[in-house]
Design a protein around this motif. Structure first.
Motif, short mmCIF file in Angstrom:
data_model
loop_
_atom_site.label_atom_id
_atom_site.label_comp_id
_atom_site.label_asym_id
_atom_site.label_seq_id
_atom_site.Cartn_x
_atom_site.Cartn_y
_atom_site.Cartn_z
N GLU B 227 0.86 -1.19 0.13
CA GLU B 227 0.04 -0.06 0.03
C GLU B 227 0.89 1.12 -0.14
OE1 GLU B 227 -3.47 -2.21 0.39
OE2 GLU B 227 -3.12 -0.34 -0.15
N TYR B 229 1.46 5.36 1.25
CA TYR B 229 0.99 6.29 2.39
C TYR B 229 1.51 7.36 2.09
CZ TYR B 229 0.08 1.67 4.61
OH TYR B 229 -0.58 0.32 4.54
N LEU B 276 2.38 -0.28 11.42
CA LEU B 276 1.13 -0.74 10.74
C LEU B 276 0.76 -2.07 10.62
CD1 LEU B 276 1.52 1.66 7.54
CD2 LEU B 276 0.41 2.07 9.76
N GLY B 277 1.69 -2.97 11.18
CA GLY B 277 1.61 -4.45 11.04
C GLY B 277 1.70 -5.06 9.81
N VAL B 278 2.41 -4.25 8.93
CA VAL B 278 2.40 -4.64 7.49
C VAL B 278 3.61 -5.27 7.23
CG1 VAL B 278 2.16 -3.59 5.03
CG2 VAL B 278 0.81 -2.81 6.59
N LYS B 365 -9.05 13.80 2.08
CA LYS B 365 -10.54 13.48 2.46
C LYS B 365 -10.55 12.84 3.74
CE LYS B 365 -11.96 13.30 -2.01
NZ LYS B 365 -12.82 13.91 -2.52
N LEU B 367 -11.70 10.47 7.01
CA LEU B 367 -12.25 9.13 7.08
C LEU B 367 -13.40 9.13 8.05
CD1 LEU B 367 -8.68 7.29 8.35
CD2 LEU B 367 -9.70 7.27 6.08
N PHE B 377 -3.92 7.70 11.25
CA PHE B 377 -4.18 8.28 10.06
C PHE B 377 -4.76 9.54 10.07
CE2 PHE B 377 -2.58 4.61 8.17
CZ PHE B 377 -3.17 3.22 9.08
N ALA B 380 -7.44 10.42 4.50
CA ALA B 380 -7.01 9.19 3.11
C ALA B 380 -7.09 10.26 1.89
CB ALA B 380 -8.05 8.31 2.94
N THR B 381 -6.48 9.96 0.80
CA THR B 381 -6.64 10.65 -0.68
C THR B 381 -6.77 9.78 -1.74
OG1 THR B 381 -5.44 12.19 -1.80
CG2 THR B 381 -4.18 10.56 -0.80
N ILE B 382 -7.18 10.08 -2.76
CA ILE B 382 -7.42 9.06 -3.87
C ILE B 382 -6.50 9.44 -4.89
CG2 ILE B 382 -8.85 8.76 -5.76
CD1 ILE B 382 -11.16 9.44 -3.87
N GLY B 386 -6.67 6.17 -9.04
CA GLY B 386 -8.00 5.55 -8.57
C GLY B 386 -7.80 4.95 -6.97
N LYS B 387 -6.70 4.63 -6.77
CA LYS B 387 -6.47 3.69 -5.43
C LYS B 387 -6.53 4.77 -4.44
CE LYS B 387 -4.13 -0.07 -4.92
NZ LYS B 387 -3.03 -1.02 -4.95
N VAL B 388 -6.74 3.94 -3.22
CA VAL B 388 -6.67 5.04 -2.03
C VAL B 388 -5.44 5.10 -1.31
CG1 VAL B 388 -7.89 5.30 0.36
CG2 VAL B 388 -9.11 4.75 -1.77
N LEU B 390 -3.69 6.22 2.51
CA LEU B 390 -3.89 6.57 3.67
C LEU B 390 -2.93 7.69 4.05
CD1 LEU B 390 -4.83 3.35 5.35
CD2 LEU B 390 -6.24 5.40 5.35
#
Lengths: 149, 563
Positions: B227, B229, B276-278, B365, B367, B377, B380-382, B386-388, B390
């Motif tokens: 993802e 960020y 983030l635990g990612v 944007k 949340l 966070f 968020a933004t686009i 088109g993907k979001v 954070l």
């Protein structure tokens, strides 16, 4: 529109969660999507599927089954749908296993619900509708999505 | 379904929707821009259908320009004057009826609605605190030689893309009573900063700087795992890339936290993936992502400080594979590290991220209400595809990780350095071996040279070994000559440390590798003691005997005389 102003005859969109039938007042539904690619949010509870770009708006998407505490995930991916509801002015997505029919019924026919219905807290329901030979639990979305203070 | 929905939303409009005034000229600008956009769009569509790259490119450029102008114009419709807040303040101060002269300048300065809403509360609190704790009563002021009436002044103006609001008073300022921590964090929440002007004497000025809008912010796009960020540019100090070879040098450990040395400062670092635990990942040359298996950033051994500031080791012998944990093994051992140095409030730290992308202006944007509690966070933004993505809340990440503030970090660093200087004096030691598993150390200051001598250059004179060395004969000894140890094996080349002790030179034959270390010498002199040995220490995880060079050399030369 508050409950008092809604007409006597209501229309309810029904859907399946863990094999059981539930419904939401159609007036609360903004749209229903088939394809939805959510962005995962790391480190949040399982019931939050993620967030979705809905034509420029960021919409939180829940797995409704998990949110209600049901653990029986029998759904097939291609039948799952995202019901985007309008809850207190905010669009929120609810993922359900499979859509059912839209049913019409007099609101007065909604029967009260016990404290616990099939493992789900009674306060999550507006009431139960008995139609033909089916029992449909009509959900109170605002209550379900209420955050603990 | 459509009819009922429409009627529902219409009803909502009539009752709930707030209204706003917008200048007619601004609306006309918007109309014009919309018109231009339509023309450009038509051009673009034509270009696409004909696959005319030139036409597509020029339309693309026009659209880029028009979009920026539209953005500006629309932003302007959302602007509101500070007058609404300032006028209310003036009323309040008059109502309190105290010995205060209150003036405001810049009522006409315009701010984006969101910023305006966010600054009202902190400004109000600042004003109330100043009235209560700042301006003294008339009597007290007269005694101090000040004017009977205290002055409070708020001045607003726009400067270099920011809104400045200066809050001035000539009362007193007890620490934290007027500018409270709450006020500071409220200001930071809307992307602003509060600075105190320390140039003034017996008067105080608090300078608040605010962004023009919260809706669109410049940011740095990064990624961790799959993802993306966004890090707000306002929080970003700099970006560092540490090449693989420098990782163990520049990343140190203080207690159980990892830090990086940045121009003399110790900067705490946080691993964004871990927060983030990612699972982190890295890109190989062909751009394919692989999961990162390194557990700690400084995988191989780097400088470690224990809690009381003692250095444990500098370098680890290379042939130490059996001590590596499975988690530390990585597919690609040459892995550079990207760190975003960020700041928020009193925190400054480094954020370890996988990859860096472009700097972009993003539309913020919010949340949904169910996500507001996940403070990591800020929104968020686009993205363009088109993907979001954070947006990271740099301040909350620091708070959640219990990070030390800049002050605290620096004072920890200072105490470590002082410790190392004062009560524990570090010594330089030379390390060597007798047999493969026998580790020894001696004071480095007595070492003259380290030589490698071919065995055939050694001469034996009356059973004493010597070698020609710089015009003279250098006596050669080995530890087994006086200590209870095994003799060295026959070798073709001999490693010799040339010592100078009490003005006598001798060469000590040893087994390599010969290394150096700087440690605080704390010797266990109870076990393993013999003549010529001071005691033992654990160095580099080996029990190492520290030789007493004076005793040793005396013993060596004595053995000469005896024979």
């Amino acid at each position: 529109m508050s409950d008092n102003e809604r007409s006597q005859t209501g229309e309810f969109s029904t859907f399946y969660l863990g094999g059981e039938l539930f419904g939401i007042d159609i007036l609360d539904i903004h749209e229903i999507n088939k394809q939805f690619e959510t962005t995962r949010i790391p480190d949040v509870p399982d019931e939050i599927e993620g967030i979705l770009n809905l034509r420029g708006q960021i919409v939180t998407v829940f797995d409704l089954g998990k949110k209600l505490g049901l653990h029986d995930n029998k759904s097939e991916a291609k039948e799952r749908r995202n019901i985007v509801v309008d809850s207190k002015g905010e669009y929120i997505g609810l993922i359900v296993d499979k859509m059912g029919d839209v049913i019409s019924a007099e609101r007065s026919r909604l029967e009260p619900v016990p404290a616990n219905l099939g493992g789900i807290q009674g306060r999550f329901f507006h009431g139960i509708l008995k139609t033909d030979n089916k029992l449909v639990g009509i959900l109170n979305i605002d209550e379900i999505l209420k955050e603990k203070e | 379904m459509n009819n009922s929905l429409n009627s529902k939303s219409n009803e909502k409009n009539i009752k709930d929707e707030p209204e706003q005034k917008v200048k007619v000229s601004l609306l006309e600008s918007l109309m014009n821009l919309a018109g231009e956009l339509v023309l450009c769009r038509n051009q673009l569509m034509q270009g696409i259908s004909k696959t005319d790259m030139k036409s597509i490119e020029s339309s693309g450029q026009r659209i880029d320009l028009i979009t920026s102008e539209l953005q500006d114009a629309i932003m302007k419709t959302r602007m509101d004057k500070l007058a609404s807040i300032f006028d209310r303040f003036t009323e309040n101060v008059d109502g309190v009826g105290r010995n205060i002269d209150f003036t405001v300048k810049g009522r006409d300065v315009e701010l984006d609605k969101t910023v305006l809403e966010g600054i009202e509360e902190p400004l109000q609190n600042l004003l109330e605190n100043c009235i209560e704790f700042g301006i003294e009563q008339a009597e007290e002021r007269k005694n101090k030689g000040k004017s009977e009436n205290g002055t409070i002044q708020i001045k607003a103006f726009q400067d270099a893309g920011q809104i400045n609001i200066n809050f001035f008073h000539d009362g007193v300022d007890e620490k934290g009573k007027i500018v409270t921590k709450e006020i500071v964090s409220q200001i930071e929440e809307i992307g602003g900063v509060l600075e105190t002007n320390s140039e003034l004497k017996s008067a105080y000025e608090y300078q608040i700087k605010l962004p023009l809008t919260l809706a669109i912010i410049p940011s740095q796009i990064t990624s961790v795992g799959d993802e993306q960020y966004a890090i707000p540019q306002a929080n970003l100090s700099e970006l560092i890339r540490i090449p693989a070879n420098d990782v163990k040098k520049r990343i140190e450990t203080v207690g159980d936290a990892e830090v990086v040395r940045l121009r003399g400062e110790l900067l705490p670092i946080l691993n964004l993936g871990a927060i983030l635990g990612v699972e982190k990942s890295w890109l190989d040359e062909s751009g394919n992502k692989h999961p990162e298996r390194r557990v700690s950033i400084s995988d191989r051994r780097s400088k470690k400080y224990t809690e009381n500031g003692n250095v444990v080791s500098l370098k680890k012998p290379e042939n130490d594979l059996k001590e590596r944990k499975p988690e530390d093994r990585r597919k690609n051992s040459s892995k550079a590290i990207n760190i975003a140095v960020v700041h928020a409030g009193n925190f400054k730290y480094g954020l370890v991220i996988d990859e860096l992308y472009d700097s972009e202006e993003i539309v913020v944007k919010p949340l949904g209400r169910n996500l507001k509690k996940y403070k990591t966070f800020a929104g968020a933004t686009i993205m363009g595809n088109g993907k979001v993505a954070l947006i990271l809340d740099i301040l909350n990440i620091a708070l959640n990780q219990n990070l030390a503030t800049v002050e605290e970090s620096n004072s920890i660093a200072k105490s470590i350095e002082e410790k190392n200087k004062t009560n524990s004096v570090k010594e330089s030691l030379v390390l060597f071996k007798n047999l493969e598993t026998e580790y020894f150390a001696a004071p480095f200051e007595s070492v003259e040279r380290i030589e490698r001598i071919p065995a055939d250059e050694i001469e034996v004179l009356s059973k004493r070994k010597v070698v020609q060395y710089r015009g003279g004969a250098l006596p050669l000894f080995e530890l087994s000559d006086t200590l209870n140890l095994s003799k060295l094996p026959e070798r073709e080349q001999l490693e010799v440390i040339v010592f100078n002790v009490n003005n006598r030179q001798f060469g000590l034959m040893v087994t390599p590798p010969v290394d150096t270390i700087e440690v605080v010498v704390s010797v266990d002199d109870s076990t393993l003691k013999q003549s010529g040995v001071k005691g033992s220490m654990i160095l580099n995880n080996h029990t190492t005997l520290l030789v007493d060079l004076a005793e040793l050399s005396a013993l060596f030369f004595k053995s000469y005389e005896v024979e």
